[in-house]
Each structure stands twice: as C-alpha cells, then as structure tokens.
Design an enzyme around this catalytic site. Sequence first.
Site, PDB file in Angstrom:
ATOM      1  N   PRO A  10      -5.975  10.488   7.420  1.00 47.55           N
ATOM      2  CG  PRO A  10      -3.913  10.646   8.462  1.00 47.55           C
ATOM      3  CD  PRO A  10      -5.248   9.994   8.593  1.00 47.55           C
ATOM      4  CG  ASN A  11      -2.267  13.267   3.980  1.00 46.47           C
ATOM      5  OD1 ASN A  11      -2.427  14.483   3.900  1.00 46.47           O
ATOM      6  ND2 ASN A  11      -1.408  12.716   4.816  1.00 46.47           N
ATOM      7  NE  ARG A  18      -1.312  10.548   0.139  1.00 48.03           N
ATOM      8  CZ  ARG A  18      -1.500   9.704   1.129  1.00 48.03           C
ATOM      9  NH1 ARG A  18      -2.702   9.161   1.320  1.00 48.03           N
ATOM     10  NH2 ARG A  18      -0.518   9.389   1.931  1.00 48.03           N
ATOM     11  CE1 TYR A  23      -1.149   5.242  -0.757  1.00 52.56           C
ATOM     12  CE2 TYR A  23      -0.293   7.405  -1.362  1.00 52.56           C
ATOM     13  CZ  TYR A  23      -0.302   6.316  -0.513  1.00 52.56           C
ATOM     14  OH  TYR A  23       0.521   6.287   0.585  1.00 52.56           O
ATOM     15  CG  ASN A  74      -6.621   3.515   4.198  1.00 53.11           C
ATOM     16  OD1 ASN A  74      -5.643   3.608   4.937  1.00 53.11           O
ATOM     17  ND2 ASN A  74      -6.542   3.623   2.881  1.00 53.11           N
ATOM     18  CB  ALA A  77       0.354   8.605   7.971  1.00 48.12           C
ATOM     19  CD  GLU A  98      -4.349  -2.320   9.307  1.00 48.26           C
ATOM     20  OE1 GLU A  98      -4.348  -3.175  10.214  1.00 48.26           O
ATOM     21  OE2 GLU A  98      -3.340  -1.707   8.946  1.00 48.26           O
ATOM     22  CG  HIS A 100      -3.255  -0.210   4.443  1.00 50.78           C
ATOM     23  ND1 HIS A 100      -3.215   1.022   5.053  1.00 50.78           N
ATOM     24  CD2 HIS A 100      -3.239  -1.126   5.437  1.00 50.78           C
ATOM     25  CE1 HIS A 100      -3.165   0.853   6.356  1.00 50.78           C
ATOM     26  NE2 HIS A 100      -3.181  -0.440   6.625  1.00 50.78           N
ATOM     27  NE  ARG A 107       4.122   3.046  -0.223  1.00 49.98           N
ATOM     28  CZ  ARG A 107       3.321   4.061   0.127  1.00 49.98           C
ATOM     29  NH1 ARG A 107       2.083   3.808   0.525  1.00 49.98           N
ATOM     30  NH2 ARG A 107       3.752   5.294   0.047  1.00 49.98           N
TER      31      ARG A 107
HETATM   32  C1  DQA Z   1      -2.187   3.910   3.058  1.00 48.17           C
HETATM   33  C2  DQA Z   1      -0.743   3.497   3.373  1.00 48.17           C
HETATM   34  C3  DQA Z   1      -0.136   4.388   4.431  1.00 48.17           C
HETATM   35  O1  DQA Z   1       1.218   4.006   4.692  1.00 48.17           O
HETATM   36  C4  DQA Z   1      -0.139   5.842   3.979  1.00 48.17           C
HETATM   37  O2  DQA Z   1       0.355   6.673   5.004  1.00 48.17           O
HETATM   38  C5  DQA Z   1      -1.483   6.285   3.512  1.00 48.17           C
HETATM   39  C6  DQA Z   1      -2.272   5.393   2.684  1.00 48.17           C
HETATM   40  C7  DQA Z   1      -2.782   3.110   1.878  1.00 48.17           C
HETATM   41  O3  DQA Z   1      -3.998   3.101   1.742  1.00 48.17           O
HETATM   42  O4  DQA Z   1      -2.032   2.517   1.084  1.00 48.17           O
HETATM   43  O5  DQA Z   1      -1.893   7.413   3.749  1.00 48.17           O
HETATM   44  O6  DQA Z   1      -2.987   3.664   4.196  1.00 48.17           O
END
Ligand code: DQA
Length: 145
Positions: A10-11, A18, A23, A74, A77, A98, A100, A107
Amino acid sequence: MISVLILNGPNLNLLGKREPGIYGSITLDEINALLENEASLLDLKVCCQQSNHEGVLVDAIHATVDMHQGLLINAGAYTHTSVALRDAIAAVKIPTVEVHLSNIYSREAFRHHSYIAPVAIGQISGFGAESYRLGLHALVHHLRR
Ligand code: DQA
C-alpha cells in the site's frame, strides 16, 4: 531462467509524491525500470506488481507457485500488521527478501516490528531504491548458491 516476483504494498504507488523527505523523489515506475535493467544484467526475469489491498497481495503470493522462484517484497505498512501476508509466504514457502526504502528501525516504534521478517531469508532497510537492487542481488545469490 529464474523468475522473481517484485511485490509492492500500500501507498507505494505514490512514491515520488509521497513524503519525499522520507522516501525520496524516485517513482515506483523508475524503481521497476531499474530492477528490470538489473535483472537483464543478472540473467533473470522479474515481474513487478503493486496493490493497496491485502487480499490481492495474498493472492499474488499464492500465484507465485510454479511461476516464480523468489519473492522480493516491500509490504509497506502491512509489514507491521499483516499476519495474512506472513502466513501466505510461509504457506507457499517461496524464498523471500524483505526490503524497505526507509530505515524502519530509526522511525516510530510501531515500524520496528515486521511480521514478514521471520519468514524471510533476510531484510534490507534504509537505502532508498538501492534497497531493492541490493535485495534482488541477495535473493539471486541465495537462489543460485
Ligand atoms: C516502508 C516502511 C513502512 O513502515 C511504511 O509503512 C511504508 C514504506 C519503506 O519502504 O520504507 O509504506 O515499507
């Protein structure tokens, strides 16, 4: 030829716009193009998918069976909330890395726990788009070892 599913949660479709302070300004299309280029150098195939919906991500993990040999994820959230994604990876037993963009451990406390980490080979966090490239190398190294 090894095929790897690159799955974004998501997102992450909003990358570029964003929270660029966290990011960066790179878009998801640019990250996917970078990974496709890397895949050709590594002589493997990548398939890039993104969804904002947990069930769609679960279905994509199930569909890796007989299609892909590795998963680079990735989960956004859902990393911090989704037992369902963790169980899907455990169910199909696909070798998973995994990644990020941000360093989730520097954070908020709620980002420090990952449901994915215990079922992944390993995790790369904090290197922006480079996390994906490093993650792809780590996954392929594991698959070819
Ligand atoms: C994320 C880190 C997560 O905590 C966050 O909710 C994201 C992006 C990252 O790539 O840094 O959506 O996965």
